[in-house]
Write an enzyme that holds these catalytic residues in place. Structure first.
Site, short mmCIF file in Angstrom:
data_model
loop_
_atom_site.label_atom_id
_atom_site.label_comp_id
_atom_site.label_asym_id
_atom_site.label_seq_id
_atom_site.Cartn_x
_atom_site.Cartn_y
_atom_site.Cartn_z
N LYS A 1 0.85 -1.20 0.00
CA LYS A 1 0.00 0.00 0.00
C LYS A 1 0.88 1.24 0.00
O LYS A 1 2.06 1.21 0.38
CB LYS A 1 -0.94 0.02 1.21
CG LYS A 1 -0.27 0.02 2.58
CD LYS A 1 0.22 1.39 3.07
CE LYS A 1 0.92 1.30 4.41
NZ LYS A 1 1.61 2.57 4.80
N PRO B 1 9.64 -4.60 -0.18
CA PRO B 1 10.77 -4.37 0.72
C PRO B 1 10.31 -4.28 2.17
O PRO B 1 9.23 -3.75 2.47
CB PRO B 1 11.37 -3.06 0.22
CG PRO B 1 10.29 -2.40 -0.57
CD PRO B 1 9.48 -3.50 -1.17
N VAL B 2 11.14 -4.80 3.06
CA VAL B 2 10.80 -4.87 4.48
C VAL B 2 11.06 -3.52 5.15
O VAL B 2 12.02 -2.82 4.85
CB VAL B 2 11.63 -5.98 5.16
CG1 VAL B 2 11.36 -6.04 6.66
CG2 VAL B 2 11.35 -7.32 4.50
N ALA C 1 9.65 -0.57 4.98
CA ALA C 1 9.78 0.53 4.01
C ALA C 1 8.62 1.51 4.07
O ALA C 1 8.64 2.53 3.39
CB ALA C 1 9.88 -0.04 2.60
N GLY C 2 7.59 1.22 4.86
CA GLY C 2 6.41 2.07 4.89
C GLY C 2 5.34 1.64 3.91
O GLY C 2 4.38 2.37 3.66
N LEU C 3 5.48 0.43 3.35
CA LEU C 3 4.55 -0.07 2.33
C LEU C 3 3.59 -1.13 2.86
O LEU C 3 2.78 -1.67 2.10
CB LEU C 3 5.33 -0.64 1.14
CG LEU C 3 6.23 0.37 0.41
CD1 LEU C 3 7.07 -0.34 -0.65
CD2 LEU C 3 5.40 1.48 -0.24
N GLY D 1 4.05 -4.23 4.02
CA GLY D 1 4.22 -5.61 3.59
C GLY D 1 3.87 -6.62 4.65
O GLY D 1 3.18 -7.61 4.39
N GLY D 2 4.34 -6.41 5.89
CA GLY D 2 4.03 -7.34 6.95
C GLY D 2 2.55 -7.40 7.27
O GLY D 2 1.98 -8.48 7.47
N ASP E 1 -2.83 -1.29 10.40
CA ASP E 1 -2.97 -1.38 8.94
C ASP E 1 -3.59 -2.70 8.49
O ASP E 1 -4.04 -2.81 7.34
CB ASP E 1 -1.59 -1.26 8.26
CG ASP E 1 -1.11 0.17 8.15
OD1 ASP E 1 -1.91 1.10 8.39
OD2 ASP E 1 0.07 0.36 7.82
#
Length: 270
Positions: A9, A85-86, A88-90, A92-93, A127
């Site tokens: 995201k 990418p881990v 990163a502010g996206l 993923g987790g 999130d």
């Protein structure tokens, strides 16, 4: 095994206010899914096992919580294939956890409703509930209270993960925000964001959304000079995104900014 993509995201806006009654900062954020995705595969097994990403804790916690709520042993085997990418502010987790929750829930004899699954998700991370839903969402409260948004689809997004920049802890980013009294004017900024969202008709209108309250990056200005109609840090960073109306401009910007870090061209999706 069943499988599903776990999309990243971006925060098309992130406003931060004072600490609320629950001990967390109030936020108002526009959450937009993009095509960059991890892959989550799940099968029923003898015990809870997560493979493919040795640093995982959030998928295991999410599935343990699901098992506790429904009163079963957590007997799932999950394979995580990372592309996002881990740290990163996206997200993923969070996306991995939500996707694993959806797949595990489908394996139950009596699956939980989305509402009950969302309660579990919110306990894992603010999130996580977003990734249980389709389409862009306005997150309020701690970010887990969601309202669907009608925003343009399919616009191009350039991501830049800068070299030699390590992610600060979320706690330290918020501490710095508090030290500079960043929460002042939060209510007015929220009104401005709602007004800007109401006026969105096409991708170019996203330029009017207010900037990220938490952090800034000089790469955002470079993306704007490359044709991005909006550029900002996603979440607490360090990844920076640019929104492009024209795909050819996005690809050119992606090539140009490679000297600053890893880059991707992706698209907004539901």
């Amino acid at each position: 095994m069943t499988s599903r993509p776990a999309h990243a995201k971006i925060n098309l806006a992130l406003l931060v206010g004072p600490v609320g009654d629950g001990g967390k900062h109030e936020v108002m954020t526009v959450l937009q899914r993009i095509d960059l995705a991890d892959s989550i595969e799940l099968a029923v097994g003898e015990a809870l096992t997560v493979v493919g990403f040795t640093d995982d804790t959030i998928v295991a916690r999410a599935l343990s919580a699901l098992a506790t709520v429904v009163g079963v042993e957590p007997r799932w085997v999950v394979r995580v294939t990372k592309e996002i990418p881990v740290s990163a502010g996206l997200g993923g987790g969070s996306s991995d956890a939500a996707t694993a929750l959806l797949l595990a829930n489908e394996s139950l004899e009596s699956p939980l409703t989305l509402e009950r699954l969302s309660v579990i998700a919110a306990e894992i991370g603010a999130d996580v509930p977003f990734f249980l839903r389709e389409g862009p969402q306005l997150g309020t409260g701690d970010g887990s209270r969601l309202t669907p948004l009608d925003l343009p689809e399919g616009f191009s997004v350039v991501l830049v993960l800068p070299d030699n920049v390590s992610k600060e802890s979320t706690a330290s980013v918020y501490a710095a925000f508090d030290e500079r009294a960043g929460a002042e004017g939060f209510a007015d900024r929220c009104v401005a964001l709602r007004t800007a969202l109401a006026a969105v008709r096409g991708t170019s209108d996203l330029a009017a959304l207010p900037p990220n309250d938490l952090t800034i990056s000089p790469l955002a200005e470079r993306l704007r000079r490359s044709g991005a109609i909006r550029a900002d840090v996603s979440g607490a960073g360090p990844c920076v995104y640019g929104v492009f109306v024209y795909p050819d401009q996005a690809h050119e910007a992606c090539r140009d900014l490679r000297r600053f870090g890893r880059t991707w061209v992706t698209t907004a999706c539901r």
